[in-house]
Design an enzyme around this catalytic site. Structure first.
Site, short mmCIF file in Angstrom:
data_model
loop_
_atom_site.label_atom_id
_atom_site.label_comp_id
_atom_site.label_asym_id
_atom_site.label_seq_id
_atom_site.Cartn_x
_atom_site.Cartn_y
_atom_site.Cartn_z
N VAL A 122 -2.08 -0.79 9.20
CA VAL A 122 -3.68 -1.18 9.01
C VAL A 122 -3.73 -2.18 9.93
O VAL A 122 -5.03 -2.01 10.56
CB VAL A 122 -3.59 -1.25 7.60
CG1 VAL A 122 -5.20 -1.75 7.43
CG2 VAL A 122 -3.22 -0.56 6.34
N LYS A 162 1.33 2.08 -9.10
CA LYS A 162 1.94 1.97 -7.92
C LYS A 162 3.46 2.22 -8.23
O LYS A 162 4.30 1.97 -9.32
CB LYS A 162 1.91 0.63 -7.52
CG LYS A 162 2.15 0.20 -6.19
CD LYS A 162 0.62 0.25 -5.40
CE LYS A 162 0.89 0.21 -3.92
NZ LYS A 162 -0.19 -0.04 -3.15
N GLY A 211 0.28 -9.56 10.77
CA GLY A 211 0.81 -7.97 10.47
C GLY A 211 0.12 -7.00 11.14
O GLY A 211 -1.07 -6.63 10.73
P1 NAD Z 1 3.06 -1.97 7.45
O1 NAD Z 1 4.39 -2.06 7.06
O2 NAD Z 1 2.79 -0.88 8.50
O3 NAD Z 1 2.50 -3.01 8.12
C1 NAD Z 1 2.90 -4.35 7.73
C2 NAD Z 1 3.39 -5.15 9.10
O4 NAD Z 1 3.27 -6.44 8.54
C3 NAD Z 1 4.47 -4.97 9.68
O5 NAD Z 1 4.38 -4.58 10.97
C4 NAD Z 1 5.51 -6.03 9.37
O6 NAD Z 1 6.48 -6.05 10.48
C5 NAD Z 1 4.50 -7.21 9.29
N1 NAD Z 1 4.91 -8.28 8.62
C6 NAD Z 1 5.60 -8.48 7.54
N2 NAD Z 1 5.88 -9.80 7.16
C7 NAD Z 1 5.30 -10.39 8.12
C8 NAD Z 1 5.16 -11.88 8.28
N3 NAD Z 1 5.41 -12.57 7.40
N4 NAD Z 1 4.14 -12.31 9.33
C9 NAD Z 1 3.64 -11.20 10.28
N5 NAD Z 1 3.89 -10.15 9.95
C10 NAD Z 1 4.69 -9.52 8.95
O7 NAD Z 1 1.98 -1.81 6.34
P2 NAD Z 1 0.54 -1.37 6.13
O8 NAD Z 1 0.81 0.02 5.55
O9 NAD Z 1 -0.09 -1.58 7.55
O10 NAD Z 1 0.06 -2.11 4.99
C11 NAD Z 1 -0.32 -3.58 5.45
C12 NAD Z 1 -0.71 -4.19 3.88
O11 NAD Z 1 -1.83 -3.62 3.45
C13 NAD Z 1 0.06 -4.04 2.72
O12 NAD Z 1 -0.13 -5.25 1.97
C14 NAD Z 1 -0.50 -2.80 2.00
O13 NAD Z 1 -0.15 -2.66 0.65
C15 NAD Z 1 -1.90 -3.07 2.26
N6 NAD Z 1 -2.67 -1.97 2.14
C16 NAD Z 1 -2.40 -0.87 3.16
C17 NAD Z 1 -3.03 0.34 2.84
C18 NAD Z 1 -2.65 1.49 3.84
O14 NAD Z 1 -3.56 2.36 3.99
N7 NAD Z 1 -1.74 1.61 4.68
C19 NAD Z 1 -4.15 0.45 1.95
C20 NAD Z 1 -4.54 -0.66 0.96
C21 NAD Z 1 -3.67 -1.90 1.40
#
Ligand code: NAD
Length: 373
Positions: A201, A96, A197
């Site tokens: 995703v 990562k 969040g």
């Molecule tokens: P993203 O940045 O698009 O979404 C994260 C969201 O969480 C944002 O809208 C942000 O404003 C919100 N957020 C942050 N802190 C918060 C809080 N305290 N309370 C409420 N909301 C909050 O990221 P993503 O790509 O959607 O990823 C989300 C999670 O899933 C991460 O942990 C990431 O590592 C994991 N993940 C993502 C993928 C992927 O395909 N994008 C794959 C596997 C795991």
């Protein structure tokens, strides 16, 4: 290879922190600290294991408070990728990257081109893709400097491009398996799911949950992200401070890691935790705490592998759309197997999954040893 990090210097000299003595160090193969003078790009690439193949895992951009926080995240996230890729039967190890910066202000194409050159210098030992704060446009910029990058849109369906919808599809399968195991129903109709969040995703997951008839409680620190779930999906907005303790059948953490901890677990009011966020458990002991409260935890890296499955397919000429979709849908069965083994043995699900994944990695390491002999 980075061995020691300077924490801070004072009149008595430097206080230093060894990577090897950090609690999150788990025999990682290497950690690369990078800095680009021109763009001010800085961060870490952590490679936990290449036993199963080159390390494959996303790049996160986040305004970390300090270098140690960024390094800790890189160590934890790269271990998670080793376990995730192993459980998903992918021919990849775990790695990562974290970039220290605010994705809202600090992103430029030049910065990601510089990051691409850093990856290129690692000669294929690490392949990157999207993660929090980093999107498809950033991947295109990285691609100008290196081919060791995924998450680039391809001509058709389930292969490549933004992994978020595929991650959400996999999470839904894992969530359903957990609901079936804990609540004894195969339907989500009428169940309440609290989603923390609603970003890339989380929003996609909300759409799928809505289609499946679930009632949605949604919180995000970004009000616009909540508003689109309320307007489009009839979700109920919840304050970010209240979402973990909301009355719900399922809690789906889809923001950042560490949300299941000593402080939050006693307050949870759900029966199942199943979400997309990486590293939801602050510590391994928190998995035991959930079990003690009779809350069924679907291990994060088992259920959120849909994105890496689709991104990895970009490098697999045999992976047509049907095959990739089938691999993502198999997350449901895999989750059910982990949960069944947990119920049979009394071992918490996170521990069952860790043992299975580590065994796969150990076998690959043993194979490498004999090949070299
Ligand atoms: P993203 O940045 O698009 O979404 C994260 C969201 O969480 C944002 O809208 C942000 O404003 C919100 N957020 C942050 N802190 C918060 C809080 N305290 N309370 C409420 N909301 C909050 O990221 P993503 O790509 O959607 O990823 C989300 C999670 O899933 C991460 O942990 C990431 O590592 C994991 N993940 C993502 C993928 C992927 O395909 N994008 C794959 C596997 C795991």
């Amino acid at each position: 290879m980075l061995h020691r990090l300077r924490r801070n210097a004072d009149a008595d000299g430097a206080t230093e922190m060894s990577v090897f003595s950090m609690a999150d160090f788990d025999g990682h193969e290497f950690v690369h600290a990078f800095f680009d003078r021109k763009t001010r790009l800085k961060g870490f690439v952590a490679v936990h294991s290449t036993a199963l193949g080159p390390a494959f895992g996303g790049c996160r951009m986040w305004p970390y408070a300090d270098d140690q926080g960024a390094l800790r995240d890189a160590l934890r996230l790269s271990l998670g990728m080793s376990l995730k890729n192993a459980m998903a039967n992918l021919p990849y190890g775990g790695g990562k990257a974290v970039i220290i910066g605010d994705p809202r202000h600090d992103k430029t194409p030049e910065l990601f081109e510089a990051f691409g050159r850093i990856i290129e210098s690692l000669a294929g030992r690490y392949i990157t893709a999207e993660d929090v704060g980093v999107d498809v446009d950033d991947m295109r910029a990285i691609e100008r400097s290196t081919n060791y990058v995924g998450g680039i849109p391809q001509a058709e369906g389930y292969r490549g491009g933004d992994p978020s919808p595929r991650t959400a599809l996999g999470v839904l399968q894992g969530l359903k398996a957990a609901v079936s195991a804990r609540l004894g129903t195969d339907s989500l109709t009428g169940l309440t799911v609290a989603v923390q969040g609603a970003g890339s995703v989380g929003y996609e997951l909300c759409k799928l949950l809505h289609e499946a008839g679930a009632r949605l409680l949604v919180a995000d620190i970004n009000a616009e992200n909540v508003a689109r779930c309320v307007d489009e999906l009839g979700a109920t907005a919840v304050d970010p401070d209240g979402i973990l303790v909301a009355e719900a059948d399922v809690l789906a953490p889809c923001a950042l890691g560490g949300v299941l901890n000593e402080r939050t677990i006693p307050e949870l009011k759900c029966s199942v935790v199943a979400g997309a966020a990486n590293n939801q458990l602050a510590t391994v002991a928190d998995g035991d705490r959930l079990q003690a409260r009779d809350i069924l935890y679907a291990p994060d890296y088992v259920i959120n592998a849909g994105g890496i499955i689709s991104v990895a397919a970009e490098r697999d000429p045999d992976a047509d759309a049907d095959r990739v979709r089938a691999r993502i849908m198999a997350i449901g069965e895999r989750t059910a197997e982990v949960l069944q083994a947990s119920r049979r043995t009394g071992t918490p699900p996170h521990q069952v999954a860790d043992e299975l994944a580590r065994e796969i990695i150990r076998e690959a390491e043993a194979g490498q040893g004999s090949a070299a002999a």
